[in-house]
Design an enzyme around this catalytic site. Structure first.
Site, PDB file in Angstrom:
ATOM      1  N   THR A 153      32.594  18.954  57.926  1.00  0.00           N
ATOM      2  CA  THR A 153      31.206  19.242  58.299  1.00  0.00           C
ATOM      3  C   THR A 153      31.072  19.569  59.778  1.00  0.00           C
ATOM      4  O   THR A 153      30.351  20.473  60.173  1.00  0.00           O
ATOM      5  CB  THR A 153      30.319  18.027  57.952  1.00  0.00           C
ATOM      6  OG1 THR A 153      30.414  17.801  56.558  1.00  0.00           O
ATOM      7  CG2 THR A 153      28.877  18.269  58.316  1.00  0.00           C
ATOM      8  N   LYS A 208      34.950   4.586  55.549  1.00  0.00           N
ATOM      9  CA  LYS A 208      33.656   5.237  55.310  1.00  0.00           C
ATOM     10  C   LYS A 208      32.922   4.411  54.262  1.00  0.00           C
ATOM     11  O   LYS A 208      33.366   4.319  53.126  1.00  0.00           O
ATOM     12  CB  LYS A 208      33.862   6.663  54.811  1.00  0.00           C
ATOM     13  CG  LYS A 208      32.560   7.444  54.682  1.00  0.00           C
ATOM     14  CD  LYS A 208      32.776   8.898  54.266  1.00  0.00           C
ATOM     15  CE  LYS A 208      31.469   9.662  54.335  1.00  0.00           C
ATOM     16  NZ  LYS A 208      31.610  11.073  53.958  1.00  0.00           N
ATOM     17  N   THR A 233      34.618  14.012  57.181  1.00  0.00           N
ATOM     18  CA  THR A 233      34.464  12.556  57.180  1.00  0.00           C
ATOM     19  C   THR A 233      35.000  11.856  55.933  1.00  0.00           C
ATOM     20  O   THR A 233      35.357  10.692  56.002  1.00  0.00           O
ATOM     21  CB  THR A 233      32.981  12.156  57.333  1.00  0.00           C
ATOM     22  OG1 THR A 233      32.232  12.778  56.295  1.00  0.00           O
ATOM     23  CG2 THR A 233      32.454  12.550  58.681  1.00  0.00           C
ATOM     24  N   ASP A 234      35.069  12.564  54.800  1.00  0.00           N
ATOM     25  CA  ASP A 234      35.424  11.877  53.557  1.00  0.00           C
ATOM     26  C   ASP A 234      36.711  11.070  53.687  1.00  0.00           C
ATOM     27  O   ASP A 234      36.777   9.920  53.265  1.00  0.00           O
ATOM     28  CB  ASP A 234      35.575  12.876  52.411  1.00  0.00           C
ATOM     29  CG  ASP A 234      34.232  13.218  51.792  1.00  0.00           C
ATOM     30  OD1 ASP A 234      33.209  12.888  52.413  1.00  0.00           O
ATOM     31  OD2 ASP A 234      34.214  13.803  50.696  1.00  0.00           O
TER      32      ASP A 234
END
Lengths: 616, 452
Positions: free
Chosen positions: B100, B256, B177-178
């Protein structure tokens, strides 16, 4: 005034909140009931480069102000979608249907597929820094006195956050309004209409929305923006009308303001002034020993003082561009919008500000003569940010290209708010997939369109025997739907009900001690049930309403008992009459005496009849 | 992509996506730019960008008139920023990998591309120029983080090591970020003798919007890489939902914990190392970290990809272990319940309700006796696993499962791959898996380290 001759062009945007249970892109409640926030979060927003690598001017302006935005979240009325912590959910179809209904009533074409866009807005009013919006109608029209008012498009969008307060560098917003479904109806350019007529068109568009019965009512649920230019000049957008009735007056004022500014421009251009080429000069050290209180405060706070030379402009800042408003004040508004308290200049009375000696110094430093104006600005930072904006603003006035957003004040004047956004601030919302509109959905809505308000007006006059004036009043009233419901379900005189919702409530509004927010629909329904069942007379309604505002949780029938306003039976009246009336008393006096004992509890006609009977 | 029918009609009318067109249908005319379609929605509906900026859909009909009336809009050129040089600022390297934080939205078409180069990413955060001097920018690959594999980690580790050894004082790795915490863990193990700050940073909101969270994350990463005295791999992301400060989380102790919030990354089982404000203030929260030093780092990237994570849960089928063994896997991390349990059927009274086939014991025994390490971690994430509290635990222990202390399952997975890349000796593997190498195992847990 010949509005055609002055080249008045107006574009009208009407924003109307839709009445739905949920917001447009999530399941938060759209009721706006909560008062106390459960959480306050803070964010910053930054300019984003558009595809051309340019940053939108309005966005840049917001970044310059470098503010922190505080957002209040409310129980059940805010979720992660509003806080920009979760992608949007699917579109609220109930809202879409209502929007389509309005679009069809305005003779719009419905797109075959709805595409949701992101409209960039970085004034903090949406935590995402954009507003989700989609076209739901195009190429429509409104018939106004036999003329066609073009409705160029209609969109369904998220309402922005309501502003809750502002202090230095901080703005507070409420997230419960954020994301409430809102339709935006944009007319094409209206030419040859008077300000009064434009106000009336705005009213009629509002009435179309209201006739669906599915729009919110009350303060702030419908808002108008107006784009206005004269003689092909710069466009300004007027925002924040507190009431519809202010539109005509504000347009008149804006016409005067724009004409005055234009004549200033033409005069200065004639004198050869087409651009201010001077730069702000840092005069902090030169004015270190000033006795002027404003400047002392700035210096004490570690700020800097800048001076600008406006050549050949002596006297112009004194010019009135609107009654009570000078050109200098207009420039000061810009300074205020960019975050300082104001400006000082040589077109003001220097003795009042005790700046005479300072100005002498500055005239030397800036090499300015009596024909020039010197403007003094206290900057909070080390850079002449605000000063540059003043020059910028002057140059745009001189070139006649300034586009700006102005806030409407309560008196119908306007104040500089921010630069108008350029184009290219719209791009697709990639988190919501395009939504094909089934043909049968459109035709079904088309078949079931509600009657227009004009039809309704005629019907009220014809069938309900309301006077033209009363019919118009009730149609404009926030209580229209409730009025219709009561008329449908209760056998009561329509004019009695209409009068309660119009003049009675208006009278009560004047009473500062009464909180009319406490009056709920069910209260009115109970009242008219009692009227229908002949438990109270219509004359008792104002007193009953007053009492309900004080104790809204009581049942209306209890309130009536407590107030001793339950209608007396004929036998009871007769009993009182017999006790009161004495032989040989004149009839009128007898009625008067009895009435004074049963006021609010008996219908005068009945009293007269009974007194007559008793006296015989 | 439009439907074949529409594509054919466009071709016939000599119209390309992007062109300015006039479309006529049942007496109505629409003008605007023809926008290339997303794969979603009705593919036979033309998407037209009107002059007011809105896109709208007009259903294609046979015989509809589509005419080109103007040239195509140039596709959105992504703005880049020439970086201002200031040799006096701390030197860092910047590595962009996609995600992202590296997406670019074409404002005209709405297409989202993961094509932003480091220069393009920096457009959104010009402040970085005043914090650090970016000596070099690398873009080894551009992918969403769920597409990462050990090969990507290896390449990243090589690049970061090379950059650091060229003399910069820190590095910033921009990442989706995943799986950002997988990468931060992999880098933590692979960068041997690391004593310089390496920030792994991402964004939960896209850079096209003014509320882009990556902006503050990047600014704080620059302070971390350029000015902190921390010599470790850290994830630098929003500390709260506010835009006030970031946390620097140890690369092996972070996860996360939310799909979409900007403060999704949380330290698990220890306090974050530091709080970093965008104005440059750095406050150390957890003193237990390796200090900065200018020593050389070594990329030790040997990794055995034949490792897996399996989850034990009520009713889970333990044959999954046999399947992995059959597929020649060399090690398995079990995400057990609670303290590190898996179903055995041996607790309490024996009843017919438990199908003995669901016991994990024989499968674990079988794996371990074939030399395959089974590492027990907990799906509770918080806390430490323990082999002796309950009978079922003791049974698993006796069956040969290795208990992974307070390691996160994902970190145990990365570590196991890395360890197996160096040795296949079961005893050695078991020993290393229970020894702290890169901050992944703490000796004791700070009582404050829960839900922070």
């Amino acid at each position: 005034m010949d509005y055609k001759k002055i080249g008045l062009k107006v574009g009208l945007e009407v924003h109307q909140q839709i009445e739905t249970k949920y917001k447009l892109f999530c399941k938060s409640s759209a009721e706006l009931k909560e008062k106390q926030p459960i959480l306050t979060l803070n964010r910053k927003q930054s300019p984003v480069a558009s595809e051309l690598g340019e940053i939108d001017i309005a966005t840049e302006y917001e970044a310059m102000r470098d503010r922190v935005f505080y957002y209040h979240a409310f129980k059940n009325e805010t979720c992660l979608v509003e806080t920009d912590c979760e992608p949007p959910h699917e579109m609220n179809l109930e809202a879409l249907q209502t929007a389509m209904q309005i679009a069809l009533m305005l003779n719009c074409e419905i797109p075959d597929e709805i595409h949701v866009m992101r409209k960039t807005i970085t004034d903090g009013s949406n935590p995402t820094a954009f507003q989700r919006t989609a076209i739901v109608g195009m190429n429509g029209s409104l018939n106004y006195k036999g003329r066609k008012v073009p409705i160029s498009y209609m969109s369904l969008e998220e309402d922005a956050s309501a502003i809750a307060g502002e202090e230095e560098g901080k703005v507070y917003y409420r997230l419960n309004r954020t994301g409430i479904p809102l339709v935006e109806i944009s007319t094409g350019i209206l030419e040859g209409f008077s300000p009064e007529e434009i106000q009336d068109i705005a009213f009629q568009i509002g009435m179309v929305c209201r006739s669906t019965g599915k729009v919110k009512r009350g303060i702030g649920t419908i808002r108008q923006d107006i784009n206005i230019s004269i003689g092909g000049g710069a466009r300004t957008e007027l925002k924040g009308f507190q009431e519809l009735g202010l539109i005509a007056k504000t347009i008149e004022n804006e016409i005067s303001r724009q004409s005055s500014i234009r004549s200033v421009r033409i005069e200065l251009n004639k004198k050869g002034l087409k651009e201010i080429k001077t730069k702000p000069v840092d005069v902090t050290e030169k004015l270190r020993n000033t006795q002027n209180l404003v400047l002392k405060t700035i210096l004490g706070g570690g700020g800097k003082i800048f001076a600008i030379l406006l050549p050949d402009m002596s006297g112009y800042l004194k010019k009135e561009i609107l009654p009570g408003k000078t050109f200098g004040r207009e420039l000061a508004d810009v300074a205020v919008a960019f975050g300082v308290k104001g400006i000082m200049h040589t077109d003001e009375d220097l003795n009042k500000t005790h700046l005479s000696s300072e100005i002498k110094i500055l005239r030397e430093v800036l090499k300015g003569g009596d024909e020039d104006v010197i403007v003094i600005i206290g900057e909070t930072g080390s850079q002449p940010k605000v000063s540059n904006q003043i020059i910028n603003r002057m140059n745009q006035i001189l070139a006649g290209i300034k586009q700006e957003v102005r806030g409407v004040q309560e008196d119908g004047t306007t104040k500089y708010n921010r630069p108008l956004s350029g184009a290219a601030r719209m791009y697709p919302e990639t988190d919501v997939i395009p939504l094909p509109v089934p043909k049968d959905m459109t035709s079904k809505i088309k078949k079931n369109l509600p009657e227009s308000w004009i039809e309704k007006l005629e019907k009220f006059k014809r069938n309900l025997k309301l006077s033209d004036d009363l019919a118009k009043q009730i149609i404009r009233s926030d209580y229209l739907q409730l009025f219709e419901k009561i008329i449908r379900s209760r056998k009561v005189e329509p004019s009695v009900v209409a009068n309660v919702f119009t003049s009675t409530l208006k009278d009560l509004q004047k009473r500062a001690d009464l909180n009319l927010d406490n009056l709920q629909d069910r209260h009115f329904e109970e009242i008219f049930e009692l009227v229908e069942k002949k438990k109270i007379i219509k004359e008792a309604i104002p007193e009953v309403l007053k009492e309900i505002t004080k104790s809204p949780n009581k049942k209306v029938s209890h309130v009536v008992v407590e107030l001793e306003m339950v209608l007396l039976s004929d036998t009871e009246i007769e009993k009182i009459a017999k006790q009161t009336v004495q032989k040989g008393m004149p009839h009128e006096k007898a009625v008067g005496l009895v009435m004074s004992k049963v006021r609010g509890k008996a219908d005068p006609k009945t009293v007269m009849k009974i007194v007559k009977k008793v006296m015989e | 992509m439009y439907s074949p029918e529409v594509e054919a009609a466009l071709k016939k009318n000599n119209v390309k996506a992007g062109d300015k067109v006039r479309v006529e249908r049942s007496g109505r005319t629409y003008e605007g730019y023809l926008i290339p379609r997303m794969e979603l929605g009705d593919l036979s509906t033309l998407v037209i960008k009107l002059s007011n900026g809105y896109n709208t859909g007009i259903k294609y009909e046979k015989g509809m008139r589509i005419k080109k009336i103007g040239p195509a809009i140039p596709f959105g050129k992504i703005p880049t920023r020439k970086i201002k040089r200031n040799e006096k600022l701390p030197h860092v390297s910047f590595v962009a990998t996609g995600g992202t934080i590296g997406t670019h939205v074409d404002y005209k078409t709405g297409g989202v591309f993961m094509t932003r180069t480091p220069e393009e990413i920096l457009v959104t955060v010009p402040e970085l120029e005043d914090i650090v001097e970016i000596k070099s920018m690398k873009r080894p690959f551009t992918i969403a983080s769920e597409d990462m594999t050990h090969r990507h980690w290896q390449e990243l580790a090589e690049i970061v090591a090379k950059e650091l050894n060229r003399g910069v004082r820190g590095a910033i790795v921009a990442h989706g970020t995943d799986t950002l915490h997988f990468t931060s863990a992999a880098l933590s193990f692979m960068l041997k003798n690391l004593q310089k700050p390496v920030a792994v940073v991402g964004a939960q909101r896209s850079p096209d919007r003014g509320s882009f969270d990556g902006r503050m994350n990047l600014i704080c990463s620059a302070h971390f890489a350029g000015r902190s005295d921390i010599g470790e791999v850290c994830v630098v992301m929003h500390g709260t939902t506010n835009d006030d400060f970031c946390f620097a989380h140890r690369g092996t102790k972070v996860r996360k914990m939310h799909t979409s919030r900007r403060d999704a990354f949380r330290s698990i089982n220890e306090l974050p190392i530091a709080k970093i404000w965008p104005n440059g203030k750095i406050e150390v929260v957890n003193e237990n970290y390796k200090k900065f030093s200018d020593k050389k780092v070594e990329a030790d990237t040997k990794f055995d990809p034949h490792v897996a994570i399996v989850k034990a849960y009520p009713g889970s089928n333990p044959e999954i272990i046999d399947w992995y063994i059959k597929k020649n896997y060399n090690g398995i991390v079990v995400e057990g319940t609670g303290l590190g349990h898996a179903p055995t059927g041996e607790s309490g009274e024996k009843t017919k309700l438990f199908d003995p086939k669901l016991s994990w014991i024989p499968h674990i025994k079988n794996a371990v006796s074939s030399g395959i390490p089974i590492i027990m971690t907990s799906q509770s994430l918080y806390g430490r696993v323990h082999p002796f509290v309950y009978r079922n635990l003791r049974l698993l222990y006796e069956a040969g499962a290795t208990f992974g202390e307070d390691m996160l399952p994902e970190v145990a997975y990365i570590k196991l791959g890395w360890v197996l890349g160096h040795t296949k000796n079961l005893e050695k593997v078991r020993e290393l898996m229970q020894t702290n190498i890169a901050g992944e195992i703490t000796k004791e847990t700070d009582p404050r380290a829960f839900l922070v």
